[in-house]
Design an enzyme around this catalytic site. Sequence first.
Site, PDB file in Angstrom:
ATOM      1  N   LYS A  88     -64.019  72.680  13.365  1.00  0.00           N
ATOM      2  CA  LYS A  88     -63.927  74.074  12.932  1.00  0.00           C
ATOM      3  C   LYS A  88     -63.172  74.115  11.629  1.00  0.00           C
ATOM      4  CE  LYS A  88     -65.166  78.143  14.633  1.00  0.00           C
ATOM      5  NZ  LYS A  88     -66.244  78.373  15.610  1.00  0.00           N
TER       6      LYS A  88
HETATM    7  N1  GLU Z   1     -69.536  79.346  14.702  1.00  0.00           N
HETATM    8  C1  GLU Z   1     -70.516  79.201  15.728  1.00  0.00           C
HETATM    9  C2  GLU Z   1     -69.857  78.826  17.042  1.00  0.00           C
HETATM   10  O1  GLU Z   1     -68.715  79.130  17.260  1.00  0.00           O
HETATM   11  C3  GLU Z   1     -71.657  78.274  15.321  1.00  0.00           C
HETATM   12  C4  GLU Z   1     -71.251  76.870  14.997  1.00  0.00           C
HETATM   13  C5  GLU Z   1     -72.399  76.018  14.439  1.00  0.00           C
HETATM   14  O2  GLU Z   1     -73.528  76.497  14.386  1.00  0.00           O
HETATM   15  O3  GLU Z   1     -72.123  74.891  14.061  1.00  0.00           O
HETATM   16  O4  GLU Z   1     -70.466  78.274  17.916  1.00  0.00           O
END
Ligand code: GLU
Length: 426
Positions: free
Chosen positions: A116
């Site tokens: 993240k």
């Molecule tokens: N931000 C989204 C999540 O929390 C998508 C993450 C992604 O597609 O890599 O799952």
Amino acid sequence: MQVDRDPVTVAEAVDDPWTMALRQFVQVAQRLGLKRGIQQYLMVPERELTVNFPVKMDDGSVRVFTGYRVHHSLVRGPAKGGIRYHPAVSLHEVRALAMWMTWKCALMNLPYGGAKGGVVVDPHTLSRDELERLTRRYAAEIAVFMHPHGDIPAPDVGTNAQVMASIMDTYSMHRGHSIPAVVTGKPVVIGGSVGRAEATGRGVMLVAREAARLFGLPWEGATVAVQGFGNVGSVAARLLQEAGCRVVAVSDVRGGIYADRGLDIAAVQQHAAATGSVVGFPGAAAVSNAELLELPVTILVPAALEGQITAANASRIRARMIVEGANGPTTPEADAVLARNGVVVVPDILANAGGVVVSYFEWVQDLQAFFWDEAEINRRLERLMVQALHQVAATARATGLDLRQAALQRAVQRVAEALTVRGIYP
Ligand code: GLU
């Protein structure tokens, strides 16, 4: 950070998302009887990058911003996870979100680890040019982590397809050719996937519908409240309505609206696009975000931020089912109360996995330079979401655990197995 200490005292405060993520993990790890070394390894992020970087503002001044990119685990594949732009971003929050990505990707059996990123900024206070410069500089700062086979960012709260385009372009410029597979959630015209923009909200709807079937809840005309009207909440609300539910309340940061006969979500979307908020939608009553959570509805979709359903309000939740569009909206204390009250909670790592599932499809399409149509994307998404729900429900039935514990158990077990099979280097 010391790994030998009690995980709860390692983090700062009880409502800290990292504390929450650790407590969830330790509970599952102990139940699975994971070896101490494996448990300790998965309790810490593999690597963390903090970047402090300058951005030239439109008035000629320079502001320094702080950002992060955390890799929680790379055991099952490249680190995957979104980038958040929000004033409350912190290293603890990004860590927690990275750990949840590890479990989410493992649960959905995507060949990814968890990551993240985040920048401490309110993107609404920046001009378009400032946002682009901030994004390009942040991308350059975290480029040491990024790679189509190493770390693949995506959108999250406060970021969108345009931000992903700036990241893709910055990364590509430094390599001298276009590398679309380094980021997902891009505009379709530069290698994004059809269906990606709606995927998280669509996944929420698909899982809600299947869970209603599975747990004997009404569906046609079922009442729904959605907290958060961003990319996840607004799409989930619209698709739930199209699928036959009555969406009686929605909200955003400024507040919520309620109409017992049901809201016309397409009209609410237009109102929000024109005014910047759902608040003031004609013919609807005002509700606060806190009140929305406590409405007597069939399905509650928290699709905003972490820590919304806590020990303080869990006993007043009257929804029969919660489908978590957000990451980490429910604290472990609240989970216990909800379980006692018979509220079905479809956990975040399952309920909002549609986004990363279609991110995976986007990445696969980019790598093979061969693109599928939207019907194909949606069909594959539905199959994976429904299958994952059934598997989690089966684990829950077999073990007597709630859906969150069952989902985490399946996910953690997969990661621990991969770790064991790979062995420890050197
Ligand atoms: N931000 C989204 C999540 O929390 C998508 C993450 C992604 O597609 O890599 O799952």
